[in-house]
Design a protein around this motif. Structure first.
Motif, PDB file in Angstrom:
ATOM      1  N   ASN A   1       0.810  -1.208   0.000  1.00 37.47           N
ATOM      2  CA  ASN A   1       0.000   0.000   0.000  1.00 37.47           C
ATOM      3  C   ASN A   1       0.831   1.239   0.000  1.00 37.47           C
ATOM      4  OD1 ASN A   1      -2.533  -0.593   0.016  1.00 37.47           O
ATOM      5  ND2 ASN A   1      -2.955  -0.150   2.139  1.00 37.47           N
ATOM      6  N   PHE A   2       1.728   1.206   0.945  1.00 38.93           N
ATOM      7  CA  PHE A   2       2.560   2.361   1.165  1.00 38.93           C
ATOM      8  C   PHE A   2       3.351   2.702  -0.088  1.00 38.93           C
ATOM      9  CE2 PHE A   2       6.465   4.194   2.617  1.00 38.93           C
ATOM     10  CZ  PHE A   2       6.014   5.149   3.483  1.00 38.93           C
ATOM     11  N   SER A   3       4.007   1.685  -0.643  1.00 40.83           N
ATOM     12  CA  SER A   3       4.793   1.898  -1.863  1.00 40.83           C
ATOM     13  C   SER A   3       3.918   2.440  -2.960  1.00 40.83           C
ATOM     14  CB  SER A   3       5.390   0.576  -2.335  1.00 40.83           C
ATOM     15  OG  SER A   3       6.530   0.297  -1.610  1.00 40.83           O
ATOM     16  N   ASN A   4       2.772   1.775  -3.126  1.00 41.18           N
ATOM     17  CA  ASN A   4       1.873   2.152  -4.205  1.00 41.18           C
ATOM     18  C   ASN A   4       1.444   3.593  -4.108  1.00 41.18           C
ATOM     19  OD1 ASN A   4       1.477   0.265  -6.004  1.00 41.18           O
ATOM     20  ND2 ASN A   4      -0.214  -0.739  -5.002  1.00 41.18           N
ATOM     21  N   LEU A   5       0.965   3.945  -2.926  1.00 38.16           N
ATOM     22  CA  LEU A   5       0.415   5.289  -2.770  1.00 38.16           C
ATOM     23  C   LEU A   5       1.498   6.334  -2.968  1.00 38.16           C
ATOM     24  CD1 LEU A   5      -1.928   4.622   0.235  1.00 38.16           C
ATOM     25  CD2 LEU A   5      -2.566   5.088  -2.101  1.00 38.16           C
ATOM     26  N   THR A   6       2.664   6.041  -2.398  1.00 37.00           N
ATOM     27  CA  THR A   6       3.730   7.024  -2.516  1.00 37.00           C
ATOM     28  C   THR A   6       4.153   7.195  -3.963  1.00 37.00           C
ATOM     29  OG1 THR A   6       4.445   6.072  -0.441  1.00 37.00           O
ATOM     30  CG2 THR A   6       5.850   7.743  -1.390  1.00 37.00           C
ATOM     31  N   THR A   7       4.260   6.059  -4.663  1.00 40.20           N
ATOM     32  CA  THR A   7       4.676   6.154  -6.062  1.00 40.20           C
ATOM     33  C   THR A   7       3.614   6.847  -6.891  1.00 40.20           C
ATOM     34  OG1 THR A   7       5.473   3.947  -5.631  1.00 40.20           O
ATOM     35  CG2 THR A   7       5.881   4.808  -7.797  1.00 40.20           C
ATOM     36  N   ALA A   8       2.358   6.522  -6.575  1.00 37.46           N
ATOM     37  CA  ALA A   8       1.274   7.113  -7.345  1.00 37.46           C
ATOM     38  C   ALA A   8       1.311   8.629  -7.232  1.00 37.46           C
ATOM     39  CB  ALA A   8      -0.064   6.585  -6.835  1.00 37.46           C
ATOM     40  N   ARG A   9       1.762   9.091  -6.086  1.00 37.87           N
ATOM     41  CA  ARG A   9       1.782  10.533  -5.895  1.00 37.87           C
ATOM     42  C   ARG A   9       3.031  11.176  -6.461  1.00 37.87           C
ATOM     43  NH1 ARG A   9       1.759  11.531  -0.274  1.00 37.87           N
ATOM     44  NH2 ARG A   9       2.886  13.310  -1.090  1.00 37.87           N
ATOM     45  N   SER A  10       3.901  10.353  -7.041  1.00 33.80           N
ATOM     46  CA  SER A  10       5.200  10.896  -7.433  1.00 33.80           C
ATOM     47  C   SER A  10       5.058  12.069  -8.395  1.00 33.80           C
ATOM     48  CB  SER A  10       6.047   9.801  -8.067  1.00 33.80           C
ATOM     49  OG  SER A  10       5.381   9.300  -9.196  1.00 33.80           O
ATOM     50  N   ALA A  11       4.035  12.014  -9.243  1.00 37.29           N
ATOM     51  CA  ALA A  11       3.888  13.082 -10.223  1.00 37.29           C
ATOM     52  C   ALA A  11       3.703  14.426  -9.543  1.00 37.29           C
ATOM     53  CB  ALA A  11       2.704  12.775 -11.127  1.00 37.29           C
ATOM     54  N   ASP A  12       3.001  14.409  -8.387  1.00 33.26           N
ATOM     55  CA  ASP A  12       2.776  15.667  -7.685  1.00 33.26           C
ATOM     56  C   ASP A  12       4.086  16.310  -7.264  1.00 33.26           C
ATOM     57  OD1 ASP A  12       0.254  14.876  -7.941  1.00 33.26           O
ATOM     58  OD2 ASP A  12      -0.048  14.297  -5.847  1.00 33.26           O
ATOM     59  N   ARG A  13       5.059  15.465  -7.030  1.00 28.34           N
ATOM     60  CA  ARG A  13       6.303  16.031  -6.497  1.00 28.34           C
ATOM     61  C   ARG A  13       7.375  16.134  -7.555  1.00 28.34           C
ATOM     62  NH1 ARG A  13       7.541  13.952  -0.644  1.00 28.34           N
ATOM     63  NH2 ARG A  13       8.862  15.774  -0.830  1.00 28.34           N
ATOM     64  N   ALA A  14       6.977  15.855  -8.786  1.00 26.93           N
ATOM     65  CA  ALA A  14       7.971  15.878  -9.852  1.00 26.93           C
ATOM     66  C   ALA A  14       8.654  17.244  -9.934  1.00 26.93           C
ATOM     67  CB  ALA A  14       7.305  15.546 -11.183  1.00 26.93           C
ATOM     68  N   LYS A  15       7.857  18.278  -9.756  1.00 31.32           N
ATOM     69  CA  LYS A  15       8.425  19.635  -9.872  1.00 31.32           C
ATOM     70  C   LYS A  15       9.478  19.865  -8.800  1.00 31.32           C
ATOM     71  CE  LYS A  15       6.103  22.822 -12.652  1.00 31.32           C
ATOM     72  NZ  LYS A  15       4.868  22.194 -13.161  1.00 31.32           N
ATOM     73  N   GLU A  16       9.149  19.444  -7.596  1.00 30.92           N
ATOM     74  CA  GLU A  16      10.098  19.612  -6.496  1.00 30.92           C
ATOM     75  C   GLU A  16      11.427  18.938  -6.836  1.00 30.92           C
ATOM     76  OE1 GLU A  16      10.862  17.930  -2.040  1.00 30.92           O
ATOM     77  OE2 GLU A  16       8.812  17.863  -2.815  1.00 30.92           O
ATOM     78  N   VAL A  17      11.306  17.686  -7.340  1.00 32.57           N
ATOM     79  CA  VAL A  17      12.518  16.959  -7.700  1.00 32.57           C
ATOM     80  C   VAL A  17      13.285  17.713  -8.773  1.00 32.57           C
ATOM     81  CG1 VAL A  17      13.398  14.843  -8.709  1.00 32.57           C
ATOM     82  CG2 VAL A  17      11.536  14.748  -7.079  1.00 32.57           C
ATOM     83  N   GLY A  18      12.532  18.192  -9.754  1.00 37.16           N
ATOM     84  CA  GLY A  18      13.182  18.921 -10.840  1.00 37.16           C
ATOM     85  C   GLY A  18      13.965  20.106 -10.317  1.00 37.16           C
ATOM     86  N   VAL A  19      13.334  20.879  -9.465  1.00 34.69           N
ATOM     87  CA  VAL A  19      13.996  22.069  -8.931  1.00 34.69           C
ATOM     88  C   VAL A  19      15.229  21.669  -8.135  1.00 34.69           C
ATOM     89  CG1 VAL A  19      13.770  23.965  -7.287  1.00 34.69           C
ATOM     90  CG2 VAL A  19      11.917  23.456  -8.879  1.00 34.69           C
ATOM     91  N   ARG A  20      15.079  20.680  -7.277  1.00 36.48           N
ATOM     92  CA  ARG A  20      16.211  20.257  -6.465  1.00 36.48           C
ATOM     93  C   ARG A  20      17.384  19.812  -7.340  1.00 36.48           C
ATOM     94  NH1 ARG A  20      15.509  18.970  -1.000  1.00 36.48           N
ATOM     95  NH2 ARG A  20      13.398  19.382  -0.272  1.00 36.48           N
ATOM     96  N   LYS A  21      17.044  19.034  -8.369  1.00 36.89           N
ATOM     97  CA  LYS A  21      18.121  18.545  -9.233  1.00 36.89           C
ATOM     98  C   LYS A  21      18.796  19.689  -9.961  1.00 36.89           C
ATOM     99  CE  LYS A  21      17.472  13.748 -10.152  1.00 36.89           C
ATOM    100  NZ  LYS A  21      17.325  12.700 -11.156  1.00 36.89           N
ATOM    101  N   ALA A  22      17.975  20.629 -10.410  1.00 38.51           N
ATOM    102  CA  ALA A  22      18.549  21.749 -11.152  1.00 38.51           C
ATOM    103  C   ALA A  22      19.501  22.532 -10.265  1.00 38.51           C
ATOM    104  CB  ALA A  22      17.428  22.655 -11.658  1.00 38.51           C
TER     105      ALA A  22
END
Lengths: 889, 108
Positions: free
Chosen positions: A396-417
């Motif tokens: 469950n946990f894995s699924n839900l967290t991964t499913a939400r990954s798109a929401d945090r894509a921007k955050e990841v992008g900014v951090r990586k940049a």
């Protein structure tokens, strides 16, 4: 030219410690000063001393001030001490830690629904797992508190007669002492024998079912703690008693019982209290409320029993010398028995085999009947279920967290940049999931604390007095929670940290197909597990129901059974209650169905005309017994007062007995000869088989003989169902009148039989609860996933609605994808469940068939539950006003 | 006391910083103190005192140049601030007043 000496360096580990302790911005100057000092000291004092001083100096640096300073904001100081060159800030540095924690909490808070589902699922899963762990640990540590447990063996007996082999947990009184005499490797022995006794002290009178006769070695072989008295002599004298604390409270309250006397048995034999012991732990197979010296039994209550090699009744434990080989010892047993009891065995045509069972394995593994026995199957089943539930929660946990990954894509992008390394990001996300798990852990601890009492009731024993006594377990759970956080967080962390900043920040980010595939696979697995559990639950339920409602072959309703003991007044009493209006009929017998019955060495004529010998179950009954219990006579006639010879030379048998003797038709057994317990005569009747033991066993051969009333007999009273209470009170009054000094000890047959299935019912209840849990967790996962996809497709739904799609069609569209998964899970689960339940049913002699509708209903149920879960989300999405969802961002 | 409190050891360290006049850093402050007071002084104590003094505003600091003697690590040099000087003066004044208040000054 001499080479310059390499400068000695201080110990690197000390430097590492300093780096760990001191704030990063101070490290350079501190290390600098330290090293400079070190170099000076090497010159002044020599290298070894300098190193020692260096380490001391570093240890002195572990000051609260410096450690605190790591976590403090630097507003006080005008300038931060960080070095000018650019470095990746450590993940655990105070600044990053604060920012990451802040981000994590903001994220949790922003998506309350998701966080709630996540924490709920995890904590419920952890709680279940924790309770199961307690139970499994409890079962596995039975008898583990005896320090010499690995050298203690139970001496059990296999008794072979001509017709069968019986496995006893008991042996003769004579075996253990003689084994100790004959074999040096036997260091010591303890025999215990549990009897029921009436115990009196002044006006207090109780029927104690667990008075245990035990050898004087009891306290030296086992680790039962004596609080008062001498462990070597407490049980050495005849008529000495040792009481556990709770019994002391029962008879003496807070007074000191040492040296006082209790009166034992009907004759009130005085016994002196020579010791007080700690209450016996719950997970001990030896339990008792009073411990009487064995010598009282062998010299007084049952004199001469120690010379009887064919009389079984004591549970014997042998303590072997360290290093002694039990197998080698067991090989010498046949010779031992031959030399002592060979003549007796040949005379009675008995074969006796002695078996040594390691004490620690008796409770869980021994198949022999016993007061307390656990089941390895149950322990295994529950361990597996516990792991399953935890697995579900993790998925469950894995699924839900991964499913939400798109929401945090921007955050990841900014951090990586900005320059975050991938592994740093992964660490951040794993850290977040660990955090979430720890929140779940706290909830789980609270839940467990609340649920433990109920769980004890369910399990039928005090597995845990409270969560406070299981702190090691709580610690284990904490570690497990962190580990789960790491494991379950790994997959989503890897997915999240793999995003390409360029694509993400352009805003053209779409969840990838493999991710969806993995998630769907995991949901399918979840449902497969849940459906398996549902099917198992239904099968277990129908088996228990089958056993409860099965016709046992005798009537047990409104049947009151009174334990009469050697009541000389029984005939008067019997006559008195027979006259009551509420009493339909009475009958006396040595045994009643579901209870204990004696066994006797007997020989009966078989179909080839020989006398076949065997140790047979016997019911001693009076003339009314057969009609009282509505037993059917299938051949010959029942016992009758019209045949006076019946009470001295007639025998009745059951159908199973007739079959063992080789008679295909019951009729053929009539008139055949028998020889049993000093009686010779003929078989006059065959009774239809009835379940005189529990339904878990097949019906064994049984014989009936008519005898007069004697010690320890039972009186069965059939009561009119309309006035049970008044009749019971009237009977008790009569009892008091005729037998004033005996407790009125009774039970109702149907209640008693229900008690037999209690352990199966417990198994069922636990199973149902865990199955519900599994479904609950799976549904949480499904709910999370469904809500996520509907949010993703809001625009699509809006467009469809504008173009004229109906609400129903949209709900269908959204549900279809998920229901497919559930159906697939059902197809996977069915064969697995069928096989597993087939194996479980093999434990029962009488099994309910596994019907197709079990699978059908489980399938329908799971699809329905899944559909309801999904429609929560999908209906809401379908009803949403398209104007809202289509508004441009 | 309305002023920020100055501990005894902190006062010694502050005085030493003033003595060393611009070249003060952890290690030589510690050595100076060892020589002048015959106490066993350890570095960590001195450093913590320095950081505290800085937080209270009695000293200020800057990173000096790197020397090969310390494995190429830079020193943090400490300077007494005006506020620090003033505080020392006030303390000295208070003590002198107290001394003068003692009757017949001869302890010999």
């Amino acid at each position: 030219m001499p080479l310059p000496q390499p400068t000695p360096l201080p110990p690197t580990w000390a430097d590492r410690l300093l780096r760990f302790v001191c704030p990063a911005d101070l490290q350079e100057e501190l290390l600098g000063d330290l090293h400079e000092q070190f170099e000076q000291q090497v010159d002044q004092l020599g290298e070894t001393k300098a190193r020692r001083l260096y380490v001391w100096e570093v240890i002195c640096f572990c000051r609260p001030y410096l450690i605190r300073r790591q976590f403090r904001t630097r507003t006080v100081i005008a300038h931060a001490y960080s070095s000018p060159e650019c470095r990746t800030t450590s993940f655990l540095s105070p600044l990053m830690l604060r920012s990451n924690l802040k981000i994590a909490f903001r994220n949790l808070w922003k998506h309350k629904m998701f966080s709630f589902i996540n924490v709920m699922g995890l904590s419920v899963g952890m709680t279940a797992c924790f309770l199961i762990a307690l139970y499994v640990h409890f079962e596995l540590t039975y008898d583990a508190f005896h320090q010499k447990a690995d050298r203690i063996y139970r001496l059990a007996t296999d008794l072979k007669t001509e017709s069968e082999t019986i496995q006893y947990d008991i042996s003769s009184w004579a075996y253990a002492p003689n084994l100790k005499q004959d074999f040096p490797e036997v260091e010591n022995f303890v025999r215990i024998s549990t009897k029921g006794r009436i115990v009196r002290k002044g006006d207090l009178k109780f029927q104690e079912d667990k008075t245990v006769f035990a050898d004087s070695s009891f306290f030296s072989v086992f680790n039962f703690k004596l609080l008062k008295g001498d462990s070597r002599t407490a049980l050495a004298e005849p008529m000495s008693v040792v009481l556990p604390q709770k019994t002391v409270r029962k008879y003496f309250g807070d007074a000191d019982p040492m040296g006082q006397t209790l009166l034992l048995g009907d004759d009130g034999v005085p016994a002196k209290i020579t010791g007080i012991m700690e209450d016996i732990p719950e997970n001990s197979q030896i339990k008792g409320d009073l411990f009487i010296s064995m010598i009282s039994y062998t010299d007084y209550f049952n004199k001469g029993i120690e010379n009887e090699w064919g009389d079984f009744g004591a549970i014997s434990f042998l303590l072997l010398k360290p290093g002694a080989n039990p197998d080698a010892l067991a090989k010498k047993f046949p010779q031992f028995l031959e030399s002592h009891a060979g003549k007796m065995m040949r005379e009675y045509k008995l074969g006796i085999t002695l078996v040594l069972e390691p004490l620690r394995e008796v409770y869980l593994y021994s198949k022999r009947p016993a007061e307390e026995s656990g089941s390895v199957t149950n322990v295994t089943v529950f361990s597996v279920i516990g792991l399953f539930i935890l697995l579900l929660a993790c998925i469950n946990f894995s699924n839900l967290t991964t499913a939400r990954s798109a929401d945090r894509a921007k955050e990841v992008g900014v951090r990586k940049a900005i320059g975050a390394a991938r592994w740093l990001l992964a660490r951040q996300f794993i850290g977040e999931s660990v955090l979430l798990c720890l929140v779940a852990f706290l909830v789980a601890v609270l839940l467990s604390a609340v649920l433990i009492p109920g769980f004890n009731t369910l399990a039928g024993k005090t597995i845990s007095p409270g969560i406070g006594s299981n702190l090691p377990f709580v610690g284990g759970m904490f570690i497990a929670a962190s580990a789960i956080g790491c494991l379950a967080g790994t997959y989503p962390a890897l997915v999240l940290s793999s995003f390409e900043p360029v694509t993400v920040l352009k805003g053209r980010f779409m969840a990838n197909a493999t991710g969806i595939f993995v998630r769907k696979g995991l949901v399918t697995l979840q449902f497969a597990i849940s459906i398996t559990l549902v099917i198992a639950t239904i099968v277990i339920y129908s088996q228990v129901d089958f056993m409860r409602t099965r016709d046992l072959g005798f009537s047990k309703d409104q049947m009151l059974v009174i334990k009469a003991q050697a009541g000389t007044k029984r005939n008067v009493f019997d006559a008195a209650i027979s006259r009551m209006s509420g009493v339909k009929s009475t009958a006396a017998s040595s045994s009643v169905p579901g209870g204990w019955n004696p066994q006797a060495a007997s020989s009966l004529e078989n179909n080839s005309g020989d006398m076949q010998a065997g140790n047979l179950d016997v019911y001693r009954v009076d003339f009314d017994f057969i009609s009282q219990y509505n037993l059917k006579v299938v051949a010959g006639r029942p016992f009758s007062r019209n045949f006076p010879a019946d009470s001295s030379q007639s025998l009745m048998i059951n159908e199973a007995m007739a079959k063992v003797l080789g008679y295909s038709r019951p009729q053929a057994a009539i008139g055949k000869r028998f020889d049993q317990w000093g009686r010779k005569g003929t078989i006059v009747g065959v009774l239809k088989d009835f379940h005189f033991k529990s339904l878990q066993e097949t019906i064994k051969p049984l014989t009936f003989r008519v005898t007069d009333w004697w010690n320890g007999d039972l009186l069965s009273v059939k009561i009119d169902g309309r006035q049970v209470r008044q009749t019971l009170e009237a009977i008790e009054a009569q009892w008091k009148q005729h037998n004033p000094d005996r407790p009125f000890d009774y039970y109702f047959m149907d209640e008693f039989f229900d008690r037999q299935y209690r352990s199966d019912e417990r198994f069922q209840t636990l199973f149902v609860n865990f199955a519900l849990l599994a479904i609950f967790i799976s549904c949480l996962g499904l709910l999370g996933l469904a809500s996520y996809t509907t949010v993703q497709r809001t625009k699509e739904i809006g467009v469809r609605k504008v173009l004229g799609a109906s609400t129903g069609s949209i709900v269908g569209l959204l549900s279809k994808d998920f229901l497919k998964l559930v159906v697939l899970a059902f197809l996977i689960a069915s064969p697995l469940a069928w096989y597993g339940m087939h194996r479980w049913l093999e434990n029962f002699a009488y099994q309910t068939p596994i019907r197709w509708w079990v699978f059908g209903s489980a399938g329908v149920l799971s699809v329905t539950v899944a559909f309801v879960t999904i429609s929560f989300q999908s209906i809401r999405a379908a009803l949403l006003n398209p104007v809202k969802s289509l508004r441009s961002e | 006391m309305s002023r920020t409190y100055l501990g005894e050891f902190e006062e010694l360290v502050l005085l030493t910083v003033a003595i060393l006049n611009g070249s003060a850093y952890g290690l030589n402050i510690a050595e100076e103190l060892k020589q002048r007071t015959n106490r066993s002084i350890n570095l960590s104590g001195v450093h913590v005192a320095l950081y505290r003094l800085e937080e209270k505003g009695f000293v200020q600091s800057e990173l000096g140049g790197a020397t090969p003697a310390r494995g190429g690590r830079r020193k943090r040099l400490f300077l007494i601030t005006t506020y620090g000087k003033r505080t020392l003066d006030e303390l000295r004044q208070v003590r002198n007043d107290l001394w003068e208040a003692i009757p017949n000054l001869s302890f010999s």
